[in-house]
Motif scaffolding. Sequence first.
Motif, PDB file in Angstrom:
ATOM      1  N   ALA A   1      54.472  94.362 -14.820  1.00 20.21           N
ATOM      2  CA  ALA A   1      53.451  93.542 -15.558  1.00 20.21           C
ATOM      3  C   ALA A   1      53.461  92.636 -16.561  1.00 20.21           C
ATOM      4  N   ILE A   2      55.622  91.902 -16.764  1.00 18.46           N
ATOM      5  CA  ILE A   2      55.205  91.129 -17.801  1.00 18.46           C
ATOM      6  C   ILE A   2      55.425  89.810 -16.270  1.00 18.46           C
ATOM      7  N   TYR A   3      55.668  90.481 -14.890  1.00 17.50           N
ATOM      8  CA  TYR A   3      56.077  88.822 -13.778  1.00 17.50           C
ATOM      9  C   TYR A   3      54.595  88.662 -13.926  1.00 17.50           C
ATOM     10  N   ALA A   4      53.008  89.398 -13.689  1.00 19.66           N
ATOM     11  CA  ALA A   4      52.037  89.573 -14.010  1.00 19.66           C
ATOM     12  C   ALA A   4      51.742  88.317 -14.493  1.00 19.66           C
ATOM     13  N   LEU A   5      51.858  88.738 -16.063  1.00 17.64           N
ATOM     14  CA  LEU A   5      51.520  88.220 -16.940  1.00 17.64           C
ATOM     15  C   LEU A   5      52.038  86.103 -17.205  1.00 17.64           C
ATOM     16  N   ILE A   6      53.234  86.198 -16.594  1.00 19.45           N
ATOM     17  CA  ILE A   6      54.053  84.598 -16.084  1.00 19.45           C
ATOM     18  C   ILE A   6      53.012  84.256 -15.259  1.00 19.45           C
ATOM     19  N   ALA A   7      53.178  84.948 -14.196  1.00 14.20           N
ATOM     20  CA  ALA A   7      52.651  84.531 -12.730  1.00 14.20           C
ATOM     21  C   ALA A   7      50.963  84.056 -13.134  1.00 14.20           C
ATOM     22  N   VAL A   8      50.034  84.525 -14.080  1.00 11.20           N
ATOM     23  CA  VAL A   8      48.801  83.883 -14.047  1.00 11.20           C
ATOM     24  C   VAL A   8      49.117  83.086 -15.110  1.00 11.20           C
ATOM     25  N   GLY A   9      49.668  81.898 -15.505  1.00 14.11           N
ATOM     26  CA  GLY A   9      49.508  81.038 -16.390  1.00 14.11           C
ATOM     27  C   GLY A   9      49.835  79.777 -14.988  1.00 14.11           C
ATOM     28  N   ILE A  10      51.056  80.471 -14.388  1.00  8.41           N
ATOM     29  CA  ILE A  10      51.710  79.383 -13.557  1.00  8.41           C
ATOM     30  C   ILE A  10      50.071  79.378 -11.860  1.00  8.41           C
ATOM     31  N   VAL A  11      49.337  80.540 -11.590  1.00  9.26           N
ATOM     32  CA  VAL A  11      48.397  80.272 -10.518  1.00  9.26           C
ATOM     33  C   VAL A  11      46.624  79.710 -11.354  1.00  9.26           C
ATOM     34  N   SER A  12      46.874  79.309 -12.931  1.00 10.40           N
ATOM     35  CA  SER A  12      45.382  78.470 -13.528  1.00 10.40           C
ATOM     36  C   SER A  12      45.581  77.431 -13.347  1.00 10.40           C
ATOM     37  N   VAL A  13      47.082  76.903 -13.482  1.00  8.33           N
ATOM     38  CA  VAL A  13      47.299  75.633 -13.675  1.00  8.33           C
ATOM     39  C   VAL A  13      47.352  75.098 -12.169  1.00  8.33           C
ATOM     40  N   TYR A  14      47.475  75.676 -11.040  1.00 12.17           N
ATOM     41  CA  TYR A  14      47.225  75.384 -10.034  1.00 12.17           C
ATOM     42  C   TYR A  14      46.450  75.193  -8.758  1.00 12.17           C
ATOM     43  N   LYS A  15      45.624  76.400  -9.953  1.00  8.85           N
ATOM     44  CA  LYS A  15      43.944  76.751  -9.220  1.00  8.85           C
ATOM     45  C   LYS A  15      43.369  75.358  -9.954  1.00  8.85           C
ATOM     46  N   ALA A  16      43.473  74.997 -10.907  1.00  8.74           N
ATOM     47  CA  ALA A  16      42.532  74.278 -11.752  1.00  8.74           C
ATOM     48  C   ALA A  16      43.085  72.295 -11.005  1.00  8.74           C
ATOM     49  N   THR A  17      44.301  71.973 -11.034  1.00  6.69           N
ATOM     50  CA  THR A  17      45.147  70.246 -11.037  1.00  6.69           C
ATOM     51  C   THR A  17      45.581  70.681  -9.437  1.00  6.69           C
ATOM     52  N   LYS A  18      45.690  71.728  -9.060  1.00  7.07           N
ATOM     53  CA  LYS A  18      46.622  72.093  -7.472  1.00  7.07           C
ATOM     54  C   LYS A  18      48.095  71.372  -7.789  1.00  7.07           C
ATOM     55  N   VAL A  19      48.455  70.947  -8.611  1.00  6.68           N
ATOM     56  CA  VAL A  19      50.337  71.301  -9.550  1.00  6.68           C
ATOM     57  C   VAL A  19      50.725  72.749  -9.421  1.00  6.68           C
ATOM     58  N   VAL A  20      52.244  72.722  -8.471  1.00  2.00           N
ATOM     59  CA  VAL A  20      53.301  73.664  -9.473  1.00  2.00           C
ATOM     60  C   VAL A  20      53.914  72.888 -10.429  1.00  2.00           C
ATOM     61  N   ASN A  21      53.694  74.128 -11.266  1.00  2.00           N
ATOM     62  CA  ASN A  21      54.165  73.483 -12.422  1.00  2.00           C
ATOM     63  C   ASN A  21      55.482  74.460 -12.490  1.00  2.00           C
ATOM     64  N   PHE A  22      57.083  73.536 -11.884  1.00  2.00           N
ATOM     65  CA  PHE A  22      57.672  74.099 -12.385  1.00  2.00           C
ATOM     66  C   PHE A  22      58.335  74.183 -13.305  1.00  2.00           C
ATOM     67  N   ALA A  23      57.838  74.031 -14.538  1.00  2.00           N
ATOM     68  CA  ALA A  23      57.870  73.291 -16.303  1.00  2.00           C
ATOM     69  C   ALA A  23      57.751  75.228 -16.618  1.00  2.00           C
ATOM     70  N   HIS A  24      57.195  75.625 -16.259  1.00  2.00           N
ATOM     71  CA  HIS A  24      56.313  77.383 -17.338  1.00  2.00           C
ATOM     72  C   HIS A  24      57.060  78.489 -17.671  1.00  2.00           C
ATOM     73  N   GLY A  25      58.391  78.630 -17.299  1.00  2.00           N
ATOM     74  CA  GLY A  25      59.090  78.790 -17.440  1.00  2.00           C
ATOM     75  C   GLY A  25      60.029  78.804 -19.035  1.00  2.00           C
ATOM     76  N   TYR A  26      59.595  77.375 -19.442  1.00  2.00           N
ATOM     77  CA  TYR A  26      60.665  76.187 -20.079  1.00  2.00           C
ATOM     78  C   TYR A  26      59.426  76.764 -21.327  1.00  2.00           C
ATOM     79  N   LEU A  27      57.897  76.442 -21.064  1.00  2.00           N
ATOM     80  CA  LEU A  27      56.835  76.958 -21.835  1.00  2.00           C
ATOM     81  C   LEU A  27      56.670  78.079 -22.714  1.00  2.00           C
ATOM     82  N   ILE A  28      56.792  80.058 -21.547  1.00  2.00           N
ATOM     83  CA  ILE A  28      57.326  80.170 -22.143  1.00  2.00           C
ATOM     84  C   ILE A  28      58.690  79.874 -23.108  1.00  2.00           C
TER      85      ILE A  28
END
Length: 334
Positions: free
Chosen positions: A16-43
């Motif tokens: 469930a925690i993985y899913a919560l983190i993953a939702v941020g990566i998917v949201s950015v990709y769906k809107a911008t087509k950019v894979v955000n490699f820095a998402h872990g550091y934003l967390i």
Amino acid sequence: MGQFIQFAINGLMSGAIYALIAVGIVSVYKATKVVNFAHGYLIMFGAYFYFTFAVIIPGMEGAPAWLASWKPAWMVEMREGLTMFSPLGAVLDWAANIPRIVFGLLGALFCNALLGLLVERTLMRPLMGQSVFAMIMVTVGLISILSGAASLIWTADAAFVPHIAPNTPIRFELFGTMIFLFGADIVNMIIALLIFGGIVAMVKFTKGGVAIRATAEDQSTAYSMGISVPKVFSRAWVLACTTGAVAGAILATRNGISPSLGLFGFSVLAIVLMGGLDSYVGCFIAAMSVGVLEAMTQWKLGGEWAEIVPYVAVLVVIIFRPHGLMGQKEVERI
């Protein structure tokens, strides 16, 4: 059988925690087509912001006494005479920290949202219309910036932050085996699932969600239909950072905080690739599956082997389904 259920429940809570983190990566990709490699550091920044507002500020001189520890007379009376591991005592200890927990969460949400807006405005927006690869490489460079900034701002690791929910031990017998859980982990799982479900519903049913989906399909067409693509980009980054703040606060209570917390995002990125970069449902299935697989691997082989489970799982999946479990298959015509 009882041990199997114990580790399966642990795996679902981690999933469930993985899913919560993953939702941020998917949201950015769906809107911008950019894979955000820095998402872990934003967390990681979200976790440090929670630590700042829940621990550092309440402990400063001049901070209100009730913010550091809220202990009305009735609570003190109830606490007297209770044993060290009393469930009621654990609830009362948590209740004394409610002001700093709320202050910490609000501060982390606000500051991480500002951080996401700053990243989007200063780094991403100037590259609109340019190669997506260039934007991805910016997120890679952002890793070093955020990691270095965290080391400069917060000079020590944080070993303690208050739990978001009462950490009451829960014991019950099942199939002749004693099952042991913590109340905070169960509440964290519920929070993660509720946020995940709320975001999926928002993307599917609201005007803002329709704008995100339209922008993901074709930015030029979205512009022609009157959709402000820059605003969609900003909302996606802010959404990713606010969910990251909640995930960071949860991870801080589970594992403590250090700059290495940002590395956690790479494991989740593998899970997102496994589920499909543009699929919330696929990422949810992948997150839950990897969580259970990790728990079972830890049970049978040890914690060292569990660390490689996300990467082995994604390799197996993308061999047969390069776009992930439920990702949209892109067809390029020449």
